[in-house]
Design a protein around this motif. Structure first.
Motif, PDB file in Angstrom:
ATOM      1  N   ARG A  97       0.825  -1.215   0.000  1.00  0.00           N
ATOM      2  CA  ARG A  97       0.000   0.000   0.000  1.00  0.00           C
ATOM      3  C   ARG A  97       0.854   1.257   0.000  1.00  0.00           C
ATOM      4  NH1 ARG A  97      -0.180   4.099   3.244  1.00  0.00           N
ATOM      5  NH2 ARG A  97      -0.141   2.721   5.053  1.00  0.00           N
ATOM      6  N   LEU A  98       1.963   1.236   0.729  1.00  0.00           N
ATOM      7  CA  LEU A  98       2.859   2.391   0.771  1.00  0.00           C
ATOM      8  C   LEU A  98       3.468   2.656  -0.604  1.00  0.00           C
ATOM      9  CD1 LEU A  98       4.296   4.581   2.383  1.00  0.00           C
ATOM     10  CD2 LEU A  98       6.072   2.901   2.972  1.00  0.00           C
ATOM     11  N   ARG A  99       3.876   1.593  -1.298  1.00  0.00           N
ATOM     12  CA  ARG A  99       4.431   1.775  -2.647  1.00  0.00           C
ATOM     13  C   ARG A  99       3.382   2.357  -3.595  1.00  0.00           C
ATOM     14  NH1 ARG A  99       6.945  -3.233  -1.663  1.00  0.00           N
ATOM     15  NH2 ARG A  99       5.300  -4.315  -2.817  1.00  0.00           N
ATOM     16  N   GLU A 100       2.148   1.861  -3.488  1.00  0.00           N
ATOM     17  CA  GLU A 100       1.079   2.393  -4.336  1.00  0.00           C
ATOM     18  C   GLU A 100       0.779   3.843  -3.986  1.00  0.00           C
ATOM     19  OE1 GLU A 100      -0.709   1.100  -7.062  1.00  0.00           O
ATOM     20  OE2 GLU A 100       1.036  -0.204  -6.950  1.00  0.00           O
ATOM     21  N   ASP A 101       0.862   4.170  -2.698  1.00  0.00           N
ATOM     22  CA  ASP A 101       0.654   5.563  -2.267  1.00  0.00           C
ATOM     23  C   ASP A 101       1.678   6.490  -2.921  1.00  0.00           C
ATOM     24  OD1 ASP A 101      -1.577   6.045  -0.760  1.00  0.00           O
ATOM     25  OD2 ASP A 101      -0.664   5.472   1.140  1.00  0.00           O
ATOM     26  N   GLN A 102       2.918   6.043  -2.949  1.00  0.00           N
ATOM     27  CA  GLN A 102       3.973   6.858  -3.548  1.00  0.00           C
ATOM     28  C   GLN A 102       3.739   7.038  -5.045  1.00  0.00           C
ATOM     29  OE1 GLN A 102       7.345   4.504  -2.353  1.00  0.00           O
ATOM     30  NE2 GLN A 102       7.618   5.602  -0.417  1.00  0.00           N
ATOM     31  N   LYS A 103       3.351   5.953  -5.717  1.00  0.00           N
ATOM     32  CA  LYS A 103       3.057   6.046  -7.145  1.00  0.00           C
ATOM     33  C   LYS A 103       1.843   6.929  -7.396  1.00  0.00           C
ATOM     34  CE  LYS A 103       4.994   1.480  -8.147  1.00  0.00           C
ATOM     35  NZ  LYS A 103       4.699   0.077  -8.552  1.00  0.00           N
ATOM     36  N   LEU A 104       0.854   6.836  -6.508  1.00  0.00           N
ATOM     37  CA  LEU A 104      -0.339   7.676  -6.639  1.00  0.00           C
ATOM     38  C   LEU A 104       0.017   9.138  -6.468  1.00  0.00           C
ATOM     39  CD1 LEU A 104      -3.403   8.137  -6.843  1.00  0.00           C
ATOM     40  CD2 LEU A 104      -3.544   7.682  -4.379  1.00  0.00           C
ATOM     41  N   SER A 105       0.904   9.430  -5.520  1.00  0.00           N
ATOM     42  CA  SER A 105       1.308  10.817  -5.291  1.00  0.00           C
ATOM     43  C   SER A 105       1.981  11.400  -6.529  1.00  0.00           C
ATOM     44  CB  SER A 105       2.254  10.888  -4.089  1.00  0.00           C
ATOM     45  OG  SER A 105       2.715  12.206  -3.878  1.00  0.00           O
ATOM     46  N   PHE A 106       2.853  10.617  -7.151  1.00  0.00           N
ATOM     47  CA  PHE A 106       3.527  11.084  -8.363  1.00  0.00           C
ATOM     48  C   PHE A 106       2.526  11.276  -9.499  1.00  0.00           C
ATOM     49  CE2 PHE A 106       5.547  10.097 -12.454  1.00  0.00           C
ATOM     50  CZ  PHE A 106       6.531  11.081 -12.484  1.00  0.00           C
ATOM     51  N   ALA A 107       1.629  10.283  -9.665  1.00  0.00           N
ATOM     52  CA  ALA A 107       0.635  10.378 -10.739  1.00  0.00           C
ATOM     53  C   ALA A 107      -0.291  11.568 -10.531  1.00  0.00           C
ATOM     54  CB  ALA A 107      -0.171   9.083 -10.813  1.00  0.00           C
ATOM     55  N   SER A 108      -0.671  11.811  -9.278  1.00  0.00           N
ATOM     56  CA  SER A 108      -1.553  12.943  -8.965  1.00  0.00           C
ATOM     57  C   SER A 108      -0.884  14.270  -9.301  1.00  0.00           C
ATOM     58  CB  SER A 108      -1.935  12.895  -7.482  1.00  0.00           C
ATOM     59  OG  SER A 108      -2.682  14.035  -7.124  1.00  0.00           O
ATOM     60  N   THR A 109       0.383  14.392  -8.934  1.00  0.00           N
ATOM     61  CA  THR A 109       1.110  15.634  -9.216  1.00  0.00           C
ATOM     62  C   THR A 109       1.253  15.857 -10.713  1.00  0.00           C
ATOM     63  OG1 THR A 109       2.372  15.403  -7.154  1.00  0.00           O
ATOM     64  CG2 THR A 109       3.289  16.854  -8.844  1.00  0.00           C
ATOM     65  N   GLN A 110       1.592  14.807 -11.435  1.00  0.00           N
ATOM     66  CA  GLN A 110       1.753  14.927 -12.889  1.00  0.00           C
ATOM     67  C   GLN A 110       0.434  15.305 -13.552  1.00  0.00           C
ATOM     68  OE1 GLN A 110       2.601  11.283 -15.070  1.00  0.00           O
ATOM     69  NE2 GLN A 110       4.092  12.358 -16.340  1.00  0.00           N
ATOM     70  N   PHE A 111      -0.646  14.645 -13.136  1.00  0.00           N
ATOM     71  CA  PHE A 111      -1.966  14.930 -13.708  1.00  0.00           C
ATOM     72  C   PHE A 111      -2.391  16.367 -13.402  1.00  0.00           C
ATOM     73  CE2 PHE A 111      -6.711  14.591 -13.201  1.00  0.00           C
ATOM     74  CZ  PHE A 111      -6.988  14.577 -14.557  1.00  0.00           C
ATOM     75  N   TYR A 112      -2.140  16.825 -12.179  1.00  0.00           N
ATOM     76  CA  TYR A 112      -2.515  18.190 -11.792  1.00  0.00           C
ATOM     77  C   TYR A 112      -1.733  19.221 -12.601  1.00  0.00           C
ATOM     78  CZ  TYR A 112      -2.886  22.437  -8.980  1.00  0.00           C
ATOM     79  OH  TYR A 112      -3.082  23.733  -8.566  1.00  0.00           O
ATOM     80  N   GLU A 113      -0.435  18.999 -12.743  1.00  0.00           N
ATOM     81  CA  GLU A 113       0.389  19.969 -13.467  1.00  0.00           C
ATOM     82  C   GLU A 113      -0.010  20.054 -14.940  1.00  0.00           C
ATOM     83  OE1 GLU A 113       2.483  22.131 -12.322  1.00  0.00           O
ATOM     84  OE2 GLU A 113       2.212  21.421 -10.258  1.00  0.00           O
ATOM     85  N   LEU A 114      -0.270  18.919 -15.552  1.00  0.00           N
ATOM     86  CA  LEU A 114      -0.666  18.921 -16.963  1.00  0.00           C
ATOM     87  C   LEU A 114      -2.060  19.523 -17.137  1.00  0.00           C
ATOM     88  CD1 LEU A 114       0.725  15.447 -18.030  1.00  0.00           C
ATOM     89  CD2 LEU A 114       1.472  17.671 -18.903  1.00  0.00           C
ATOM     90  N   THR A 115      -2.935  19.286 -16.178  1.00  0.00           N
ATOM     91  CA  THR A 115      -4.266  19.902 -16.233  1.00  0.00           C
ATOM     92  C   THR A 115      -4.156  21.414 -16.131  1.00  0.00           C
ATOM     93  OG1 THR A 115      -5.294  17.941 -15.237  1.00  0.00           O
ATOM     94  CG2 THR A 115      -6.543  19.994 -15.146  1.00  0.00           C
ATOM     95  N   GLN A 116      -3.289  21.896 -15.232  1.00  0.00           N
ATOM     96  CA  GLN A 116      -3.097  23.341 -15.085  1.00  0.00           C
ATOM     97  C   GLN A 116      -2.494  23.942 -16.354  1.00  0.00           C
ATOM     98  OE1 GLN A 116      -5.207  23.463 -12.268  1.00  0.00           O
ATOM     99  NE2 GLN A 116      -4.049  25.352 -12.245  1.00  0.00           N
ATOM    100  N   ARG A 117      -1.572  23.198 -16.976  1.00  0.00           N
ATOM    101  CA  ARG A 117      -0.967  23.699 -18.220  1.00  0.00           C
ATOM    102  C   ARG A 117      -2.018  23.780 -19.332  1.00  0.00           C
ATOM    103  NH1 ARG A 117       4.238  20.580 -20.342  1.00  0.00           N
ATOM    104  NH2 ARG A 117       4.824  21.069 -18.175  1.00  0.00           N
ATOM    105  N   GLU A 118      -2.904  22.802 -19.369  1.00  0.00           N
ATOM    106  CA  GLU A 118      -3.969  22.826 -20.371  1.00  0.00           C
ATOM    107  C   GLU A 118      -4.921  23.993 -20.115  1.00  0.00           C
ATOM    108  OE1 GLU A 118      -7.563  19.961 -22.120  1.00  0.00           O
ATOM    109  OE2 GLU A 118      -6.401  19.347 -20.360  1.00  0.00           O
ATOM    110  N   LEU A 119      -5.256  24.207 -18.836  1.00  0.00           N
ATOM    111  CA  LEU A 119      -6.163  25.304 -18.500  1.00  0.00           C
ATOM    112  C   LEU A 119      -5.527  26.665 -18.793  1.00  0.00           C
ATOM    113  CD1 LEU A 119      -7.643  24.005 -15.112  1.00  0.00           C
ATOM    114  CD2 LEU A 119      -8.794  24.136 -17.331  1.00  0.00           C
ATOM    115  N   ALA A 120      -4.198  26.744 -18.638  1.00  0.00           N
ATOM    116  CA  ALA A 120      -3.514  28.001 -18.910  1.00  0.00           C
ATOM    117  C   ALA A 120      -3.646  28.406 -20.368  1.00  0.00           C
ATOM    118  CB  ALA A 120      -2.037  27.891 -18.522  1.00  0.00           C
ATOM    119  N   GLY A 121      -3.792  27.421 -21.254  1.00  0.00           N
ATOM    120  CA  GLY A 121      -3.979  27.724 -22.664  1.00  0.00           C
ATOM    121  C   GLY A 121      -5.437  27.842 -23.056  1.00  0.00           C
ATOM    122  N   GLY A 122      -6.320  27.752 -22.082  1.00  0.00           N
ATOM    123  CA  GLY A 122      -7.749  27.843 -22.345  1.00  0.00           C
ATOM    124  C   GLY A 122      -8.263  29.259 -22.211  1.00  0.00           C
ATOM    125  N   VAL A 123      -9.507  29.377 -21.789  1.00  0.00           N
ATOM    126  CA  VAL A 123     -10.154  30.688 -21.688  1.00  0.00           C
ATOM    127  C   VAL A 123      -9.694  31.393 -20.423  1.00  0.00           C
ATOM    128  CG1 VAL A 123     -12.348  31.900 -21.511  1.00  0.00           C
ATOM    129  CG2 VAL A 123     -12.165  29.867 -22.960  1.00  0.00           C
TER     130      VAL A 123
END
Length: 484
Positions: free
Chosen positions: A422-448
């Motif tokens: 579970r701890l290993r999955e938590d770490q992978k989830l944390s990385f995936a969450s950060t990557q997804f958030y940053e890319l979402t913010q980058r996409e929104l920055a190019g939006g309206v």
């Protein structure tokens, strides 16, 4: 410049300003609409004969295809890790920690303490009753963990069915939108609203199955899973799956008792390594049902087997005959090594000492094979039962290695392994969450951006006013000429 050319230029400028203001209004109104992409007016200077002005070249839909593609893959990974982490957290909670009341460790400790207490006063019936009840509570706790694992498998199987239905519906909808966009493109009609809808659908698909989008002629797109499956290229693929009502420990995809996936009628690999639709929330549910949960089941079954073996030993209870069940049984029967799968679900205490089945708890003191009460002050068997729990034994099954472990050590090992996973999955989830958030913010920055849109609206207003002033001046000039 003639009066006519000036008038033509101003009129074309008014039309362009009016159309641009409509686009700005649409951008602001849809700032929170999923899938909406910012629109701008594309214009250039027009030189037709002596007349000039503004030419509307078309409307541009602003999207960063690479950022969207990366964001979709990151979203698939985030959904995948969220599902597996939630599953491991649930199983970890079922096993619990030693400081939690009702955990496996706590139930074992209660049983050990009850045996010590009973051994101090073997003549006290209430203490023998308490020891029998503690043994039963331990068996029930093991049952609860095993049942929770199967509940998770059943839930995963049901979720797979629901996701396959949504996936098929979304693929059919993308196919329809492809057709509509291609038709509108052939008529030079506006397809942006249709493209917005399609983007939302592809986002939904990519959450379940990581996909890559490829542009086709006339605005159509093709979708391929990262595992190489063709989901749509012209026609949408048909994903097949059959849901099971209940998943038991004895069911698996290998023996055909559980359904796998088919694409257009052909079976595909669904494992976490090499699966055609691996990754995403759909792949996570298959991993839970077919890999993670069976692995946890094998651990808890091995723990149950070890518990049964400890008390079937004639060295612990000399009154037992060969083949007799001990204190812990396989649903009343002795251990069958060939039927270990699901043992944790069937674990129970011997009916001979179970107060809920009219058993005699004095057999905890006298032995399960005793036919009559023995000396009430003899605590030999109670001490032997307690020693059996702490006796280091090498597990005959499960991934416990070659180390000799007590019953408590085995429970701690299971909890530790699941906690580490579970701890290993938590770490992978944390990385995936950060990557997804940053890319979402980058996409929104190019939006309206409403601030930018309002600034553009002010510029458009100034251009409109300037063109209107030109028309007003031309009108005044014509009035002056007509008065001559």
């Amino acid at each position: 410049m003639t009066i006519t050319s000036a008038l033509n230029s101003a009129m074309s400028g008014l039309r362009a300003a009016s159309r641009a203001s409509e686009l700005v209004s649409s951008n602001i109104a849809n700032v929170s609409t999923p899938g909406y992409a910012r629109r701008t007016l594309s214009v250039s200077s027009s030189e037709i004969g002596a007349a000039g002005g503004v030419r509307i070249d078309g409307i541009q839909r602003h999207v960063d295809a690479q950022v969207i593609a990366d964001r979709r893959l990151a979203g698939s990974e985030f959904g995948y890790r969220s599902a597996t982490t939630n599953y491991l957290s649930r199983i970890e909670d079922l096993i619990g920690t030693p400081d939690q009341s009702g955990s496996l460790s706590a139930r074992l400790a209660d049983f050990e303490n009850s045996l010590i207490t009973a051994a101090s006063r073997p003549d006290a019936a209430e203490r023998l009753d308490a020891a029998a009840h503690s043994a039963r509570d331990l068996a029930v706790a093991v049952n609860s963990v095993a049942d929770g694992i199967q509940t998770a498998r059943t839930a995963a199987d049901s979720e797979i069915g629901a996701q396959v239905t949504r996936l098929n519906d979304a693929l059919q909808a993308v196919q329809l939108l492809n057709s509509q966009i291609s038709g509108a493109d052939a008529r030079n009609a506006d397809t942006f609203a249709l493209q917005d809808q399609r983007q939302v659908l592809i986002d939904e698909i990519s959450e379940m199955v990581p996909v890559r989008m490829i542009e086709r002629d006339h605005g159509a797109v093709a979708l391929y899973s990262t595992g190489g499956a063709i989901l749509i290229d012209g026609r949408a693929a048909e994903i097949g799956f059959e849901t099971s009502n209940v998943v038991t420990p004895y069911m698996s995809i290998d023996d055909g008792s559980l359904s796998g996936l088919t694409i257009n009628g052909f079976a595909v690999n669904t494992t976490s390594t090499g699966g055609r639709l691996q990754g995403g929330t759909l792949g996570a549910q298959f991993e839970i049902r077919d890999e993670l949960a069976p692995e946890a089941q094998s651990k808890i079954d091995a723990l149950a087997r070890n518990l049964v073996e400890r008390f079937e030993d004639a060295a612990v209870d000399p009154t037992l005959s060969p083949g007799d069940p001990g204190l812990f049984t396989d649903d009343g029967a002795p251990l069958d090594p060939a039927a270990e799968t699901g043992l944790a679900n069937r674990l129970s205490i011997n009916a001979l000492v179970d107060p809920t089945q009219s058993g005699e708890t004095r057999m905890m003191r006298d032995g399960l094979g005793s036919v009559a009460p023995g000396p009430v002050g003899d605590s030999t068997l109670l001490n032997a039962l307690n020693a059996a729990l702490s006796d280091p034994r090498i597990a005959t099954s499960g991934s416990f290695g070659a180390s000799a472990l007590s019953a408590g050590d085995m429970i701690a090992s299971v909890a530790s392994q699941l906690g580490s996973d579970r701890l290993r999955e938590d770490q992978k989830l944390s990385f995936a969450s950060t990557q997804f958030y940053e890319l979402t913010q980058r996409e929104l920055a190019g939006g309206v951006d409403t601030d930018v849109e309002l600034q553009n609206l002010m510029i458009i207003e100034q251009a409109y006013a300037a063109n209107a002033r030109v028309i007003e001046t031309v009108d005044q000039m014509f009035d002056s000429l007509l008065r001559i």
